[in-house]
Scaffold this active site. Structure first.
Site, short mmCIF file in Angstrom:
data_model
loop_
_atom_site.label_atom_id
_atom_site.label_comp_id
_atom_site.label_asym_id
_atom_site.label_seq_id
_atom_site.Cartn_x
_atom_site.Cartn_y
_atom_site.Cartn_z
N GLN A 101 43.02 42.98 45.83
CA GLN A 101 41.88 42.68 45.02
C GLN A 101 40.87 41.97 45.68
O GLN A 101 39.77 41.92 45.36
CB GLN A 101 42.34 41.85 43.85
N HIS A 119 38.59 46.44 45.30
CA HIS A 119 37.43 45.78 44.74
C HIS A 119 36.32 46.01 45.70
O HIS A 119 35.16 45.37 45.59
CB HIS A 119 37.58 44.60 43.98
N CYS A 130 22.10 55.46 45.60
CA CYS A 130 22.72 56.77 46.21
C CYS A 130 23.96 56.25 47.00
O CYS A 130 24.74 57.07 47.52
CB CYS A 130 21.71 57.26 47.20
N CYS A 150 15.63 55.90 49.34
CA CYS A 150 15.63 56.61 48.02
C CYS A 150 15.14 55.64 46.91
O CYS A 150 14.56 56.10 45.70
CB CYS A 150 17.14 56.92 47.59
N GLY A 187 49.31 35.64 44.76
CA GLY A 187 48.13 34.78 44.87
C GLY A 187 47.12 35.62 43.79
O GLY A 187 46.05 35.62 44.03
N THR A 188 47.88 36.19 42.70
CA THR A 188 46.80 36.53 41.64
C THR A 188 47.34 36.17 40.16
O THR A 188 48.35 35.98 39.97
CB THR A 188 46.89 38.20 41.81
N SER A 189 46.30 35.88 39.30
CA SER A 189 46.18 35.52 37.96
C SER A 189 46.80 36.69 37.06
O SER A 189 47.12 36.27 36.03
CB SER A 189 45.20 34.83 37.59
N ASN A 213 53.08 32.80 43.38
CA ASN A 213 51.86 32.32 42.92
C ASN A 213 52.01 30.64 42.64
O ASN A 213 53.32 30.24 42.54
CB ASN A 213 51.63 33.11 41.67
N GLU A 215 51.14 29.09 40.16
CA GLU A 215 51.19 28.91 38.55
C GLU A 215 51.80 30.08 38.27
O GLU A 215 51.69 31.14 38.52
CB GLU A 215 49.86 28.49 37.90
C1 BV8 Z 1 37.05 48.68 34.87
C2 BV8 Z 1 34.96 41.98 43.17
C3 BV8 Z 1 36.48 50.09 33.28
C4 BV8 Z 1 33.56 41.59 42.71
C5 BV8 Z 1 36.21 41.72 41.09
C6 BV8 Z 1 39.89 43.13 28.15
C7 BV8 Z 1 41.16 43.30 28.41
C8 BV8 Z 1 41.67 43.93 29.56
C9 BV8 Z 1 40.53 44.50 30.41
C10 BV8 Z 1 39.49 44.19 30.11
C11 BV8 Z 1 39.00 43.53 28.95
N1 BV8 Z 1 37.38 43.61 28.90
C12 BV8 Z 1 37.10 44.12 30.32
C13 BV8 Z 1 38.06 44.57 30.95
C14 BV8 Z 1 38.21 45.20 32.23
C15 BV8 Z 1 37.80 44.49 33.28
C16 BV8 Z 1 38.82 43.33 33.25
O1 BV8 Z 1 40.00 43.38 33.58
N2 BV8 Z 1 38.40 42.04 32.81
C17 BV8 Z 1 39.25 41.05 32.85
C18 BV8 Z 1 38.70 39.77 33.33
C19 BV8 Z 1 39.86 40.81 31.32
N3 BV8 Z 1 38.10 45.22 34.39
C20 BV8 Z 1 37.13 45.85 34.96
O2 BV8 Z 1 35.82 45.88 34.56
C21 BV8 Z 1 37.25 46.66 36.08
N4 BV8 Z 1 36.71 47.98 35.69
O3 BV8 Z 1 37.94 48.19 34.02
O4 BV8 Z 1 36.31 49.78 34.59
C22 BV8 Z 1 35.76 51.18 32.84
C23 BV8 Z 1 36.65 52.44 32.40
C24 BV8 Z 1 36.02 53.48 32.24
C25 BV8 Z 1 34.82 53.80 32.47
C26 BV8 Z 1 34.11 52.81 33.17
C27 BV8 Z 1 34.66 51.64 33.40
C28 BV8 Z 1 36.70 46.10 37.62
C29 BV8 Z 1 37.47 44.73 37.75
C30 BV8 Z 1 36.81 44.52 39.12
C31 BV8 Z 1 35.91 43.24 38.89
N5 BV8 Z 1 35.62 42.65 40.54
N6 BV8 Z 1 35.74 41.38 42.28
C32 BV8 Z 1 33.63 39.99 43.44
O5 BV8 Z 1 34.62 39.48 44.16
O6 BV8 Z 1 32.16 39.33 43.19
S1 BV8 Z 1 37.43 40.99 40.23
C33 BV8 Z 1 37.83 39.47 41.01
O7 BV8 Z 1 39.05 38.95 39.94
C34 BV8 Z 1 38.54 39.46 42.33
O8 BV8 Z 1 38.13 40.63 42.70
C35 BV8 Z 1 39.77 38.89 42.17
O9 BV8 Z 1 40.36 39.22 43.34
C36 BV8 Z 1 39.90 39.31 41.01
C37 BV8 Z 1 41.10 38.68 40.35
O10 BV8 Z 1 41.21 37.43 40.36
P1 BV8 Z 1 42.44 37.02 41.27
O11 BV8 Z 1 42.45 37.39 42.52
O12 BV8 Z 1 43.62 37.05 40.59
O13 BV8 Z 1 42.12 35.35 41.41
P2 BV8 Z 1 42.16 34.14 40.52
O14 BV8 Z 1 41.24 32.95 40.92
O15 BV8 Z 1 41.96 34.65 38.99
O16 BV8 Z 1 43.67 33.76 40.55
C38 BV8 Z 1 44.21 33.09 41.93
C39 BV8 Z 1 45.64 33.03 41.53
O17 BV8 Z 1 46.11 32.54 42.85
C40 BV8 Z 1 45.87 31.91 40.49
O18 BV8 Z 1 46.89 32.25 39.76
C41 BV8 Z 1 46.36 30.77 41.58
O19 BV8 Z 1 47.30 29.86 40.81
C42 BV8 Z 1 46.91 31.31 42.72
N7 BV8 Z 1 46.81 30.39 43.94
C43 BV8 Z 1 45.84 29.82 44.16
N8 BV8 Z 1 46.11 29.21 45.65
C44 BV8 Z 1 47.09 29.71 45.70
C45 BV8 Z 1 47.76 30.53 44.88
N9 BV8 Z 1 48.84 31.46 45.02
C46 BV8 Z 1 49.62 31.23 46.18
N10 BV8 Z 1 49.24 30.42 47.24
C47 BV8 Z 1 48.16 29.94 47.19
N11 BV8 Z 1 47.84 28.96 48.00
ZN ZN Z 2 19.47 55.07 47.87
#
Ligand code: BV8
Ligand code: ZN
Length: 244
Positions: A101, A119, A130, A150, A187-189, A213, A215
């Site tokens: 991710q 992502h 485009c 464009c 490492g993902t929530s 992870n 947590e």
């Molecule tokens: C889509 C790029 C639809 C940009 C990112 C309601 C319910 C379910 C789904 C949805 C909903 N409402 C909306 C949705 C869909 C939505 C979604 O899932 N929302 C979530 C918030 C509920 N998803 C989308 O919109 C996706 N597209 O669904 O399209 C569609 C369908 C038809 C037609 C048209 C459209 C697109 C999702 C992509 C978004 N872009 N990133 C950028 O980076 O700026 S997502 C972003 O969050 C990052 O990519 C990141 O990777 C991702 C997930 O977060 P994590 O990687 O898990 O990071 P986080 O901080 O949360 O957690 C880190 C974990 O690591 C923690 O648990 C921590 O304890 C642990 N940790 C910390 N340190 C360590 C560790 N573990 C081990 N060792 C360590 N040292």
């Molecule tokens: Zn263009």
């Protein structure tokens, strides 16, 4: 030292198709802030509010400021032992796929070959209309937003909330998850979809599911084993066990 359960030991010895899903947590020890952690990427805003088409349309300068801020951090960091262990695992197992991710490019920088960037990649820019790649540096100090031939606005080449993922990469991720007999979620929530569905798909298709992870997450209940700790420490220990 971590305790490796005997059924995981067995899987490590017999697994033929291994898949891994990583999130921001695997890059945390490299110094890349996670999204939802307390040190949170951008104090005032939530990523769900900034990483969106609406935010970019309404205020492209602010969105670009956020991405350039993150690019500067990523330019300064290096992969950590967690990334390097996944490179070793890729060489060790017969079939190995890394679904990420993360948009920081650190898996590729560490030497991983088969990386599926669900992502996108924050270091790349493209035209909003485009999708033509835009190779020049982005400089918004001048207040002039870069545009494509464009006429389209230039944006970071990442998938925003509400945007579709690349169908090709998504299908690849689904098929390696279905085929895996051993799946690691690292490492993902596990709340962003469709990425977070990969571990459940693997599990549903008979994979042994390991979570690493800091947590508990929604996956912790379905994981066959859950290591709560740092991926940069746990992954090398698992690799040590493989080499013995
Ligand atoms: C889509 C790029 C639809 C940009 C990112 C309601 C319910 C379910 C789904 C949805 C909903 N409402 C909306 C949705 C869909 C939505 C979604 O899932 N929302 C979530 C918030 C509920 N998803 C989308 O919109 C996706 N597209 O669904 O399209 C569609 C369908 C038809 C037609 C048209 C459209 C697109 C999702 C992509 C978004 N872009 N990133 C950028 O980076 O700026 S997502 C972003 O969050 C990052 O990519 C990141 O990777 C991702 C997930 O977060 P994590 O990687 O898990 O990071 P986080 O901080 O949360 O957690 C880190 C974990 O690591 C923690 O648990 C921590 O304890 C642990 N940790 C910390 N340190 C360590 C560790 N573990 C081990 N060792 C360590 N040292
Ligand atoms: Zn263009």
């Amino acid at each position: 030292m971590i305790e490796i359960p005997s059924d995981l030991n067995k899987m490590l010895e017999t697994a033929e198709s291994v898949a891994v899903l990583t999130g921001a947590g695997i890059s945390a020890e490299s110094g890349v802030p996670t999204f939802r952690g307390e040190e949170g990427l951008w104090k005032k805003f939530r990523p769900e509010e900034l990483a969106t088409v609406d935010a970019f349309m309404q205020n492209p300068d602010m969105v670009w400021e956020w991405y350039l801020f993150r690019r500067n951090i990523i330019n300064e960091v290096r992969p950590n032992p967690g990334h390097y262990t996944l490179v070793e695992m890729e060489a060790y197992f017969k079939n190995f796929d890394l679904i990420t991710q993360n948009v920081d490019g650190l898996h590729t920088a560490a030497g991983s070959k088969k990386v599926w960037e669900l992502h996108g990649n924050i270091m790349r820019s493209k035209c909003f209309d485009c999708s033509k790649p835009f190779a020049e540096d982005i400089d918004i100090e001048s207040g002039i937003m870069p545009v494509c031939q464009c006429g389209g606005k230039i944006r970071p080449d990442v998938v925003w909330f509400g945007e579709m993922l690349s169908a090709e990469i998504l299908n690849k991720a689904f098929s390696v998850s279905e085929r895996a007999d051993l799946f690691f979620s690292v490492g993902t929530s596990a709340i962003v979809h469709p990425a977070a569905s990969m571990p459940a798909i693997a599990k549903r298709n008979g994979a042994y599911l390991v979570e690493i992870n800091l947590e508990p997450t929604p996956l912790s209940d379905i994981a066959d084993c859950s290591f709560m700790g740092k991926s940069g420490e746990i992954l090398p220990e698992i690799m040590e066990r493989l080499k013995r």
